[in-house]
Design a protein around this motif. Structure first.
Motif, mmCIF file in Angstrom:
data_model
loop_
_atom_site.group_PDB
_atom_site.id
_atom_site.type_symbol
_atom_site.label_atom_id
_atom_site.label_comp_id
_atom_site.label_asym_id
_atom_site.label_seq_id
_atom_site.Cartn_x
_atom_site.Cartn_y
_atom_site.Cartn_z
ATOM 1 N N GLU A 74 0.821 -1.220 0.000
ATOM 2 C CA GLU A 74 0.000 0.000 0.000
ATOM 3 C C GLU A 74 0.848 1.261 0.000
ATOM 4 O O GLU A 74 0.546 2.222 -0.710
ATOM 5 C CB GLU A 74 -0.963 -0.014 1.195
ATOM 6 N N GLU A 75 1.927 1.287 0.786
ATOM 7 C CA GLU A 75 2.802 2.462 0.806
ATOM 8 C C GLU A 75 3.497 2.651 -0.542
ATOM 9 O O GLU A 75 3.618 3.767 -1.045
ATOM 10 C CB GLU A 75 3.838 2.334 1.920
ATOM 11 N N ALA A 76 3.921 1.545 -1.156
ATOM 12 C CA ALA A 76 4.552 1.627 -2.477
ATOM 13 C C ALA A 76 3.557 2.104 -3.527
ATOM 14 O O ALA A 76 3.894 2.930 -4.385
ATOM 15 C CB ALA A 76 5.122 0.264 -2.866
ATOM 16 N N GLN A 77 2.338 1.602 -3.456
ATOM 17 C CA GLN A 77 1.305 2.013 -4.410
ATOM 18 C C GLN A 77 1.035 3.514 -4.282
ATOM 19 O O GLN A 77 0.892 4.214 -5.278
ATOM 20 C CB GLN A 77 0.029 1.215 -4.174
ATOM 21 N N HIS A 78 0.959 4.016 -3.064
ATOM 22 C CA HIS A 78 0.723 5.443 -2.844
ATOM 23 C C HIS A 78 1.884 6.272 -3.419
ATOM 24 O O HIS A 78 1.665 7.286 -4.090
ATOM 25 C CB HIS A 78 0.550 5.738 -1.358
#
Length: 129
Positions: A74-78
């Motif tokens: 999720e952090e990478a996607q953001h």
């Protein structure tokens, strides 16, 4: 693990990452973005007052391995969608997939390699600077 020259290491070293050479010296950034060094087995210095100077002529022929600071899916996607950063999914030492913002076609190779969406969500992610 990829072995890098000092120049290559300095180019690839991310903000939360650290790198270690064959002599046991570690380099990384402070919260203020200053490059510091310390010895293996020691805690990372917290401030620039505690830092050692990296003297390039002493380490220019060294070989380094980067220890990446991994984040979740999720952090990478953001970071990729909102901050337009390049992210890399590390499934293992030999299998990595790099997602450059604005480029397409990543999923075709992954499908050919048998990588599922579940593999991506459980993978270790790196955010490149």
């Amino acid at each position: 693990m990829e072995k890098l020259t000092t120049a290559q290491m300095l180019e690839k070293l991310g903000f939360g990452d650290s790198a270690i050479n064959q002599k046991g010296y570690i380099v990384g950034y402070t919260d203020k973005g200053e490059l510091i060094t310390w010895n293996e087995g020691e805690e990372k210095p917290g401030t620039s007052d505690d830092k050692f100077t990296l003297y390039y002529p002493w380490v220019k022929n060294d070989v380094w391995v980067i220890r990446y600071e991994f984040v979740g899916f999720e952090e990478a996607q953001h970071a990729h969608t909102e901050e337009h950063k390049t992210v890399v999914c590390h499934l293992n030492d030999d299998q990595q997939y790099r997602f450059v913002h604005g480029e397409y076609g990543h999923f075709k190779q992954m499908a050919n390699d048998g990588i599922s969406l579940e593999d991506l969500t459980k993978g270790k992610w790196q955010i490149e600077n």
